[in-house]
Each structure stands twice: as structure tokens, then as C-alpha cells.
Design a protein around this motif. Structure first.
Motif, PDB file in Angstrom:
ATOM      1  N   ILE A 101       0.837  -1.204   0.000  1.00 21.72           N
ATOM      2  CA  ILE A 101       0.000   0.000   0.000  1.00 21.72           C
ATOM      3  C   ILE A 101       0.874   1.257   0.000  1.00 21.72           C
ATOM      4  CG2 ILE A 101      -1.674   1.328   1.349  1.00 21.72           C
ATOM      5  CD1 ILE A 101      -2.773  -1.377   2.347  1.00 21.72           C
ATOM      6  N   LYS A 102       1.956   1.230   0.787  1.00 22.84           N
ATOM      7  CA  LYS A 102       2.868   2.382   0.856  1.00 22.84           C
ATOM      8  C   LYS A 102       3.521   2.642  -0.501  1.00 22.84           C
ATOM      9  CE  LYS A 102       6.238   4.210   4.138  1.00 22.84           C
ATOM     10  NZ  LYS A 102       5.329   5.212   4.675  1.00 22.84           N
ATOM     11  N   SER A 103       3.900   1.540  -1.184  1.00 22.87           N
ATOM     12  CA  SER A 103       4.549   1.674  -2.487  1.00 22.87           C
ATOM     13  C   SER A 103       3.568   2.236  -3.515  1.00 22.87           C
ATOM     14  CB  SER A 103       5.072   0.308  -2.946  1.00 22.87           C
ATOM     15  OG  SER A 103       5.587   0.374  -4.263  1.00 22.87           O
ATOM     16  N   ILE A 104       2.330   1.749  -3.488  1.00 21.73           N
ATOM     17  CA  ILE A 104       1.311   2.232  -4.426  1.00 21.73           C
ATOM     18  C   ILE A 104       1.005   3.704  -4.173  1.00 21.73           C
ATOM     19  CG2 ILE A 104      -1.116   2.009  -5.090  1.00 21.73           C
ATOM     20  CD1 ILE A 104      -0.829  -1.007  -4.520  1.00 21.73           C
ATOM     21  N   ALA A 105       0.969   4.098  -2.913  1.00 23.22           N
ATOM     22  CA  ALA A 105       0.701   5.491  -2.567  1.00 23.22           C
ATOM     23  C   ALA A 105       1.790   6.421  -3.113  1.00 23.22           C
ATOM     24  CB  ALA A 105       0.585   5.640  -1.056  1.00 23.22           C
ATOM     25  N   GLN A 106       3.038   5.993  -3.018  1.00 26.93           N
ATOM     26  CA  GLN A 106       4.152   6.808  -3.509  1.00 26.93           C
ATOM     27  C   GLN A 106       4.123   6.922  -5.027  1.00 26.93           C
ATOM     28  OE1 GLN A 106       7.613   4.830  -1.911  1.00 26.93           O
ATOM     29  NE2 GLN A 106       7.326   5.677   0.173  1.00 26.93           N
ATOM     30  N   LYS A 107       3.787   5.847  -5.714  1.00 28.54           N
ATOM     31  CA  LYS A 107       3.787   5.849  -7.181  1.00 28.54           C
ATOM     32  C   LYS A 107       2.607   6.640  -7.733  1.00 28.54           C
ATOM     33  CE  LYS A 107       6.137   1.377  -7.724  1.00 28.54           C
ATOM     34  NZ  LYS A 107       5.981  -0.022  -8.196  1.00 28.54           N
ATOM     35  N   THR A 108       1.451   6.538  -7.083  1.00 29.15           N
ATOM     36  CA  THR A 108       0.238   7.152  -7.637  1.00 29.15           C
ATOM     37  C   THR A 108      -0.093   8.501  -7.020  1.00 29.15           C
ATOM     38  OG1 THR A 108      -1.167   6.034  -6.023  1.00 29.15           O
ATOM     39  CG2 THR A 108      -0.734   4.873  -8.098  1.00 29.15           C
ATOM     40  N   GLY A 109       0.512   8.811  -5.901  1.00 31.15           N
ATOM     41  CA  GLY A 109       0.195  10.066  -5.226  1.00 31.15           C
ATOM     42  C   GLY A 109      -1.065   9.991  -4.380  1.00 31.15           C
ATOM     43  N   ILE A 110      -1.620   8.801  -4.224  1.00 37.05           N
ATOM     44  CA  ILE A 110      -2.803   8.626  -3.369  1.00 37.05           C
ATOM     45  C   ILE A 110      -2.365   8.709  -1.912  1.00 37.05           C
ATOM     46  CG2 ILE A 110      -4.625   7.018  -2.669  1.00 37.05           C
ATOM     47  CD1 ILE A 110      -4.483   5.831  -5.493  1.00 37.05           C
ATOM     48  N   PRO A 111      -3.077   9.476  -1.102  1.00 30.49           N
ATOM     49  CA  PRO A 111      -2.686   9.617   0.305  1.00 30.49           C
ATOM     50  C   PRO A 111      -2.693   8.271   1.028  1.00 30.49           C
ATOM     51  CG  PRO A 111      -4.330  11.253  -0.287  1.00 30.49           C
ATOM     52  CD  PRO A 111      -4.264  10.289  -1.430  1.00 30.49           C
ATOM     53  N   GLU A 112      -1.748   8.109   1.908  1.00 28.98           N
ATOM     54  CA  GLU A 112      -1.711   6.882   2.723  1.00 28.98           C
ATOM     55  C   GLU A 112      -2.878   6.899   3.720  1.00 28.98           C
ATOM     56  OE1 GLU A 112       2.040   6.541   4.615  1.00 28.98           O
ATOM     57  OE2 GLU A 112       3.194   6.508   2.725  1.00 28.98           O
ATOM     58  N   PRO A 113      -3.326   5.730   4.166  1.00 27.71           N
ATOM     59  CA  PRO A 113      -4.450   5.668   5.116  1.00 27.71           C
ATOM     60  C   PRO A 113      -4.113   6.380   6.416  1.00 27.71           C
ATOM     61  CG  PRO A 113      -3.984   3.502   4.193  1.00 27.71           C
ATOM     62  CD  PRO A 113      -2.847   4.387   3.772  1.00 27.71           C
ATOM     63  N   GLU A 114      -5.080   7.047   6.985  1.00 29.53           N
ATOM     64  CA  GLU A 114      -4.865   7.710   8.271  1.00 29.53           C
ATOM     65  C   GLU A 114      -4.808   6.685   9.406  1.00 29.53           C
ATOM     66  OE1 GLU A 114      -7.739  10.712   8.946  1.00 29.53           O
ATOM     67  OE2 GLU A 114      -7.165  11.908   7.175  1.00 29.53           O
ATOM     68  N   ASN A 115      -5.644   5.626   9.288  1.00 29.06           N
ATOM     69  CA  ASN A 115      -5.664   4.576  10.314  1.00 29.06           C
ATOM     70  C   ASN A 115      -5.163   3.282   9.689  1.00 29.06           C
ATOM     71  OD1 ASN A 115      -6.291   2.613  12.240  1.00 29.06           O
ATOM     72  ND2 ASN A 115      -8.101   3.720  12.943  1.00 29.06           N
ATOM     73  N   TRP A 116      -3.871   3.056   9.804  1.00 32.81           N
ATOM     74  CA  TRP A 116      -3.263   1.891   9.163  1.00 32.81           C
ATOM     75  C   TRP A 116      -3.838   0.569   9.698  1.00 32.81           C
ATOM     76  CZ3 TRP A 116      -0.526   1.149   4.932  1.00 32.81           C
ATOM     77  CH2 TRP A 116       0.139   2.226   4.354  1.00 32.81           C
ATOM     78  N   PHE A 117      -3.987   0.465  11.033  1.00 32.37           N
ATOM     79  CA  PHE A 117      -4.463  -0.805  11.604  1.00 32.37           C
ATOM     80  C   PHE A 117      -5.859  -1.158  11.104  1.00 32.37           C
ATOM     81  CE2 PHE A 117      -1.131  -0.689  14.906  1.00 32.37           C
ATOM     82  CZ  PHE A 117      -0.747  -2.016  14.851  1.00 32.37           C
TER      83      PHE A 117
END
Length: 291
Positions: A91-107
């Protein structure tokens, strides 16, 4: 001693971190009608349990349930930490590539991902646990059988009282039976006297009276009914599994009482027959509950 088909039994066996519950209920039925609700772990033993139940209970509409109660926390699913970490990196890698914000509540996000909390171990029924479960089955069945015996003792008492009542009513017919012959004779002869200018052959009249009285004779019915009452008592003393036999005897008793009623052309006798029918109906109703 006869047994009722109505019964209830339950048992609880503690095994390691769980409790094995067994509950069994039964009502009357012509054959064994068994329905089961069994915890998934024990379903492989369902046929063996059915055989145990059938041998113990023989007949009746039976509801059987076996379930497990686990201690708090012992059945919690294990979180797959390696899989959680893998999802996190993806998810972190996809967020960096696409510019989509990372989840606020990871758990919250990660714990909803497929197979993160899925149990990977398949529970296997050990022989020791099966022996504990089987012990619970036997305990519940034993309790139900004791319940059936208690109900059977109550039925035995009721049947004995009803048979006594029918016997006493049968004996009370005798005085009316002997007096009605003379009443029939007097009624016919008085009727003939009231018809003017009628001549009749007294010998022929006597023959016709004898024929008429013989048709109304209930000696055979009384004797057969007395024999059926005696046989019913003997069958009660034979032990359990006599329900069907008692039902057949009750039917034969009903035939003799009905025939007696059809031949009883006297109000007092017919009243006695009605009372016998009432006692017999109560027997028939309860004999359906006898094993």
C-alpha cells in the motif's frame, strides 16, 4: 416397569479449555425420529452417536444437540504479522507511485485485508476428546432414561386406576342385565294385550322372546372384555417397550365396549357403557406416550 417416550437429559463435560455440552429431548412417535445438531468438530462421529442414541432410546421423536463452549480468548484468531507487513509495504509503495494519500488509520485498513486474521490451523478431533464427548452423550441419555422411568411409573398408576374403574363398571352391569329380560317379556306381553281381538301362540311367542333375548345377550362381550383387562394388566408388568402392544389391547377393549353398548337397550346399562368409554379414551390417549 413401562417407560414413557417423553424425556429430557443434559450433560456437561470439561475438557482442557472447553466445555462439551450435550442435550437430548424426546416425545412420542411410532418409530425413532432423530434430528441432530452437532458441532462441526464432532460431525465425523455423527453415525456412531446416532447408533448410541438408537440403542438407548429405541423409539420416539428425539432432538439431540452437541455443542462446545470455549473459554474466553482460547478461540481468538491469530493475526498473520508477516502478511500485515506485506500489505503495508504494498500500500505504501502504491501510494508513492500514484500520489494517493496513505491511510490515516493503518491498523483499521490492514486488519480488513484478506486472510490477515484467518486461522490457518485446522482443528482435529483427538481420541481423548472424543471419549470425553462420548461420556457426555451417555450421561445425557442416562438422565433422559431416568426421566422416562419416572413418567412410566405415573402412567402405570393411571392405567391401573382406569382398568380398575372399567372392571367395577363391568360388574355393575349384572343387576340390570338380569332384570331387563323380565322387563322385555312384560313389555311385549303388555303390548299384545293392548291390541284388541288378537290371538297368538304362546309357544311361538316364547320362542321369539328367547331368540330376541339371545340377540341382546352380552355374556360373551363381558367375558372377552374381562380377558382383555386381565391381559392389559399382565402386559403392564412385562416391562418396557410394550406401548404398541398396549395400544392393540386397548383397541380390542373398545370393540367389546361398543358392542355391549349397541346391545344395551336399557338406559342404566347405556350410562355405564358411556362411563367405560370415557375411562378407555383416557387410556388410549396416554398409551401413545408409552415406549
Amino acid at each position: 416397569m413401562i417407560q414413557s417416550m417423553t424425556g429430557y437429559g443434559k450433560a456437561v463435560i470439561a475438557y482442557k479449555e472447553k466445555k462439551i455440552h450435550v442435550e437430548v429431548k424426546s416425545l412420542n412417535s411410532k418409530q425413532l425420529d432423530l434430528s441432530t445438531r452437532i458441532a462441526p468438530l464432532y460431525r465425523e462421529k455423527e453415525m456412531e452417536m446416532r447408533q448410541i442414541i438408537a440403542k438407548a432410546l429405541e423409539r420416539g421423536k428425539v432432538d439431540f444437540a452437541l455443542w462446545i463452549e470455549k473459554e474466553n480468548g482460547t478461540d481468538a484468531a491469530t493475526i498473520n504479522s508477516a502478511l500485515v507487513e506485506n500489505y503495508y509495504q504494498q500500500i505504501k509503495s502504491i501510494a508513492q507511485k500514484t500520489g494517493i494519500p496513505e491511510p490515516e488509520n493503518w491498523f483499521s485498513t490492514l486488519l480488513r485485508m484478506p486472510d490477515v486474521t484467518t486461522k490457518t490451523e485446522a482443528e482435529v478431533l483427538e481420541e481423548e476428546e472424543w471419549e470425553a464427548a462420548k461420556q457426555a452423550v451417555y450421561m445425557a441419555l442416562s438422565q433422559l432414561q431416568e426421566f422416562r422411568l419416572q413418567e412410566g411409573r405415573a402412567l402405570f398408576k393411571m392405567f391401573s386406576e382406569k382398568i380398575d374403574n372399567i372392571e367395577q363398571l363391568l360388574q355393575s352391569i349384572a343387576p340390570y342385565e338380569t332384570s331387563r329380560v323380565e322387563k322385555i317379556r312384560n313389555r311385549i306381553t303388555e303390548g299384545l294385550k293392548n291390541i284388541p281381538d288378537v290371538e297368538y301362540d304362546k309357544n311361538r311367542l316364547e320362542q321369539e322372546l328367547i331368540y330376541y333375548i339371545e340377540k341382546l345377550d352380552i355374556s360373551e362381550e363381558k367375558q372377552r372384555l374381562a380377558n382383555h383387562l386381565k391381559y392389559f394388566r399382565e402386559t403392564l408388568d412385562e416391562g418396557h417397550s410394550q406401548g404398541k402392544k398396549l395400544g392393540f389391547i386397548a383397541q380390542e377393549m373398545g370393540r367389546e365396549i361398543n358392542t355391549t353398548g349397541s346391545k344395551s337397550n336399557q338406559a342404566e346399562m347405556q350410562n355405564i357403557v358411556v362411563k367405560m368409554k370415557d375411562e378407555l379414551e383416557q387410556i388410549k390417549e396416554q398409551v401413545l406416550n408409552v415406549l
